[in-house]
Structure formats: structure tokens, C-alpha cells
Design an enzyme around this catalytic site. Structure first.
Site, PDB file in Angstrom:
ATOM      1  N   GLU A 194       5.966  -5.628   3.998  1.00  0.00           N
ATOM      2  CA  GLU A 194       5.869  -5.532   2.714  1.00  0.00           C
ATOM      3  C   GLU A 194       6.303  -4.374   1.836  1.00  0.00           C
ATOM      4  O   GLU A 194       6.141  -3.224   2.449  1.00  0.00           O
ATOM      5  CB  GLU A 194       4.259  -5.543   2.406  1.00  0.00           C
ATOM      6  N   GLY A 195       7.064  -4.607   1.033  1.00  0.00           N
ATOM      7  CA  GLY A 195       7.608  -3.703   0.134  1.00  0.00           C
ATOM      8  C   GLY A 195       6.736  -2.755  -0.745  1.00  0.00           C
ATOM      9  O   GLY A 195       5.402  -2.735  -0.399  1.00  0.00           O
ATOM     10  N   GLY A 208       5.883  -1.830  -4.684  1.00  0.00           N
ATOM     11  CA  GLY A 208       6.231  -2.264  -6.191  1.00  0.00           C
ATOM     12  C   GLY A 208       7.185  -3.246  -5.941  1.00  0.00           C
ATOM     13  O   GLY A 208       7.234  -4.076  -5.234  1.00  0.00           O
ATOM     14  N   THR A 213       0.583  -7.712  -1.532  1.00  0.00           N
ATOM     15  CA  THR A 213      -0.254  -7.680  -0.497  1.00  0.00           C
ATOM     16  C   THR A 213      -1.221  -8.607   0.144  1.00  0.00           C
ATOM     17  O   THR A 213      -1.130  -9.208   1.282  1.00  0.00           O
ATOM     18  CB  THR A 213      -0.924  -6.252  -0.441  1.00  0.00           C
ATOM     19  N   LYS A 233       4.610  -1.697   6.337  1.00  0.00           N
ATOM     20  CA  LYS A 233       4.758  -1.278   4.877  1.00  0.00           C
ATOM     21  C   LYS A 233       5.435   0.100   5.054  1.00  0.00           C
ATOM     22  O   LYS A 233       4.897   0.938   5.663  1.00  0.00           O
ATOM     23  CB  LYS A 233       3.486  -1.184   4.360  1.00  0.00           C
ATOM     24  N   ASP A 273      -3.686  -1.094   1.718  1.00  0.00           N
ATOM     25  CA  ASP A 273      -2.808  -2.174   2.043  1.00  0.00           C
ATOM     26  C   ASP A 273      -2.528  -2.414   3.255  1.00  0.00           C
ATOM     27  O   ASP A 273      -2.739  -3.568   3.847  1.00  0.00           O
ATOM     28  CB  ASP A 273      -1.529  -2.096   1.281  1.00  0.00           C
TER      29      ASP A 273
END
Length: 216
Positions: A112-113, A115, A17, A38, A51
Site C-alpha cells: 500500500e502506498g 497518499g 488501507t 507499506k 495502517d
């Protein structure tokens, strides 16, 4: 297609993040309209800045929570489990549609993924599958310390096995005076991974104006 990147990591809590926020801030400082996305946020019960809130603040976006992260859960768990505990299942098509909608009034998008690449979003759909569906170049976030070579090269291998383009690896938090191990880790990942390796020092998340540029 709107310019964009998909930020993933070698695992959880490696700084994804922070790196995604730094990229978004850099793009916004260049005068671009930046959207952020996300697929799922977990750990809302922990009472810290989420996040998606940090990504919104860094990008200067006016997106709502749902426009950034269509699935949001209280427990700090893998998204497929958090969804199961909430009595639902994450829908891949909803993720793709939300990401696409975010680009409509933007010059660039930072995704952003959750994990690492092989984390399940649903029982049959991984973060890697979403990255492939969206088609943006991958940015892999890694730590500087012992063990990062193996974790990072495995992530690169998993990405390329799915046909993903890897734009760069970002090592963070990069110390002002790196040790011999940290320097060797950076050089080894670049050589064996055949990938540009950038660094991001520790940053104060409350002072975005002081963040260094992170151009991918």
C-alpha cells in the site's frame, strides 16, 4: 516473483488501507500466506489503529511493525516531511529491500502506498517510483462522488506514463443504492480509463469475517 499488487489512491483518505486490507483478507481466506508492506506510516500520534496494524490483522501475517512499515512517524504529514521533522531521510533502497524480504515466506504480497502516486517519499523519490521499482500491478482506489472522474483519470494517466500496469480501479465506499452521479462516475471511469472498475461497500473494520471478497 511473488504474486502481488500495489494499492494507491487518487489522494489521501480515499480508502486505500481498507481496500488493501480487503484484498489481503481475500487472499488469506483462499489459503495463501499473505505478506503486507507499506513504505511509511505517519500519524501515529493520532491514537487510532495504524495502517500497518490493520493490514497485519487482515492478512493474518506475523510480520513485525518494522517488517511491514520500515518508516513510522508521529505527525500526520507527507512522509518526506515527517522524515525531515524526525531528522532523517527515507532511503529507497531500504524500502525495496524490506518489500523483497517480506515476500520470502509468502505466496502473495499486498503493498500500500502513501497518499497518491506523486507523493514524495524523499525529495527525489516518489510513491510512483517505488511502485515502478517493485513492479506489481496497480490498484487505484477512488471515491464514488463528484470530482472522482478527473482525479481517477489523472491518476491512471500518471501511472501509465511511468509504464505501470493498472489492474483495476476500486470505488469505495460504494452505496447500496448508488445515485445517478455515482453510477455515471463508475461507467465513465471504466470507459475513459479503459480499466475494470470494481466496488467495495462500507465495511466494519472490527469484523473481518464479514468483509466481502475483493479479488483483483
Amino acid at each position: 516473483m511473488t504474486d502481488g499488487v500495489f494499492v494507491t489512491g487518487t489522494g489521501t483518505e480515499v480508502g486505500k488501507t481498507v481496500v488493501a486490507a480487503a484484498i489481503a483478507r481475500t487472499l488469506a481466506a483462499e489459503g495463501k500466506r499473505v505478506a503486507v508492506f507499506k513504505p511509511a506510516v505517519t500519524g501515529l500520534d493520532e491514537g487510532v489503529e495504524t495502517d500497518h496494524a490493520l493490514l497485519r490483522r487482515a492478512s493474518g501475517s506475523d510480520q513485525s511493525d518494522g517488517q511491514i512499515a520500515p518508516y513510522r512517524y508521529g505527525p500526520p504529514a507527507s512522509p518526506h516531511l515527517a522524515a525531515e521533522l524526525a531528522g532523517e531521510e527515507i532511503n529507497p533502497e531500504r524500502l525495496r529491500q524490506t518489500a523483497q524480504a517480506a515476500t520470502e515466506n509468502a505466496d502473495a504480497i499486498v503493498c500500500e502506498g502513501v497518499g497518491g502516486l506523486l507523493v514524495p517519499l524523499s525529495p527525489t523519490y516518489l510513491v510512483r517510483d517505488l511502485a515502478a521499482d517493485l513492479g506489481y500491478p496497480l490498484v487505484v482506489v477512488a471515491g464514488p462522488g463528484l470530482g472522482t472522474i478527473n482525479h481517477t483519470l489523472l491518476t491512471l494517466e500518471a501511472a501509465r506514463a511511468a509504464g505501470l500496469e493498472v489492474a483495476a480501479v476500486v470505488i469505495t465506499p460504494w452505496p447500496e443504492e448508488p445515485t445517478e452521479i455515482e453510477t455515471s462516475n463508475r461507467e465513465t471511469i471504466a470507459a475513459h480509463g479503459n480499466v475494470p472498475v470494481l466496488t467495495l461497500p462500507p465495511i466494519d473494520l472490527t469484523e473481518p469475517d464479514g468483509w466481502p471478497d475483493l479479488q483483483i
